[in-house]
Design a protein around this motif. Structure first.
Motif, short mmCIF file in Angstrom:
data_model
loop_
_atom_site.label_atom_id
_atom_site.label_comp_id
_atom_site.label_asym_id
_atom_site.label_seq_id
_atom_site.Cartn_x
_atom_site.Cartn_y
_atom_site.Cartn_z
N GLU A 142 24.14 50.58 33.82
CA GLU A 142 25.33 50.63 32.96
C GLU A 142 26.46 49.76 33.49
N LYS A 143 26.56 49.65 34.80
CA LYS A 143 27.59 48.80 35.38
C LYS A 143 27.37 47.34 34.92
N LEU A 144 26.13 46.90 35.01
CA LEU A 144 25.80 45.52 34.59
C LEU A 144 26.07 45.33 33.10
N GLU A 145 25.68 46.33 32.31
CA GLU A 145 25.88 46.24 30.86
C GLU A 145 27.37 46.18 30.51
N GLY A 148 28.96 42.98 30.33
CA GLY A 148 28.52 42.10 29.24
C GLY A 148 27.19 41.42 29.52
N LYS A 149 26.47 41.92 30.54
CA LYS A 149 25.19 41.30 30.89
C LYS A 149 24.04 42.00 30.17
N THR A 150 22.98 41.24 29.90
CA THR A 150 21.78 41.80 29.30
C THR A 150 20.83 42.18 30.44
N VAL A 151 20.43 43.45 30.45
CA VAL A 151 19.64 43.97 31.57
C VAL A 151 18.19 44.13 31.13
#
Ligand code: ADP
Ligand code: MG
Length: 278
Positions: A142-145, A148-151
């Motif tokens: 969730e931190k990465l998302e 604005g990143k696609t995980v």
């Protein structure tokens, strides 16, 4: 009798000078009535050239191996996400492994077999399908998302072994273009197959309030029709093959000239430059 054809000729001519190709005169006629514009995210609002930003490995796996297996399985995919991962592995000079039983799953990811092990690589929806629990790593994901990143999650024989996150850059012209539309009282909507958190984070940066996320390629058209049923005159702007049905369904379909031929074919208007201000 000459007024209409003359107006159309002058209009399309001026459009062409500004990099706006108007294929059908009907689009030109409806354009001023549009009160809602739906933008595809990837390749339309963003540059569509994602780059790998984070690689996480879990258990005994090394980050390098996550990238190696991820790139190997993505080699068979034409998706821009896949390209970014293969490119990263090339840069790191990794030897890719051979893959059997490869399959791309629309809007979810890819699967196959490497060294006799079943591999899944893709988003949360793909993980749900195969009942892979993300709970241990949810906070990291969730931190990465939220950035604005696609995980994308990598699964080897039912075990989550790593994560690769990619980020796409927002076009310089997107913010100004959207602001200009809103000033005219036109509602701006973003539509994407990407997950909700990532979509929200990008929308926030652009000042877009209405976001339709996790929309499967074959649902984009239905989403356009739903907004039309609210009584709105809708323009849809997109670049991908998966945008084509939505471009046709909208009152006006606008394709990015940098996009796929299928999108350009489906649209009434094409923007030659990728500038959102057009
Ligand atoms: P869009 O082009 O609107 O972003 P897509 O339907 O092409 O949407 O993809 C939606 C999501 O499906 C992606 O954000 C990604 O999570 C997942 N996905 C699609 N193709 C792949 C792939 N080749 N590898 C990994 N994930 C993928
Ligand atoms: Mg796109």
């Amino acid at each position: 009798g000459l007024a209409v054809p003359t107006a159309i000729m002058v209009g399309t001519g001026l459009g062409a000078q500004k990099g706006i190709l108007i294929k059908d005169a009907e689009s030109l006629e409806i354009a001023h009535k549009v009160n809602t514009i739906i933008f595809d995210k990837t390749g339309t609002l963003t540059n569509g050239k994602p780059e790998v930003t984070d690689i996480l490995s879990f258990g005994k796996m090394k980050e390098k191996d996550v990238l190696k297996i991820g790139a190997s399985i993505e080699k068979g995919s034409e998706h821009s996400l896949a390209e970014s991962i293969v490119k990263k592995a090339d840069e790191e000079k990794l030897d890719l492994k051979s893959v059997v039983k490869f399959k791309a799953i629309v809007g979810q990811g890819v699967e196959g077999e490497i060294d006799k092990k079943k591999v899944y690589f893709g988003n949360r929806r793909l993980m749900d399908q195969h009942k892979i629990s993300l709970s241990l790593y949810l906070e990291k994901i969730e931190k990465l998302e939220n950035e604005g990143k696609t995980v994308m999650m990598l699964v080897l024989d039912k075990e989550l072994v790593g994560i690769i996150a990619v980020a796409d850059t927002i076009k310089d012209s997107s913010r100004d273009g959207i602001k200009a539309l809103e000033k005219k009282g036109i509602e701006v909507v973003m539509i994407t197959g990407d997950n909700k958190r990532t979509a929200k984070a990008i929308a926030l940066q652009l000042g877009i309030k209405r976001v339709l996320a996790e929309v499967l390629p074959d649902q984009k058209e239905a989403e356009v029709k739903k907004i039309q049923l609210e009584g709105k005159i809708v323009a849809m702007v997109g670049d991908g093959i998966n945008d084509a049905p939505a471009l046709v369904a909208a009152d006006i379909g606008i394709a990015m000239g940098t996009g796929t031929d299928v999108a350009i074919e489906a649209a009434g208007i094409t923007l030659i430059n990728k500038d959102l201000n057009s």
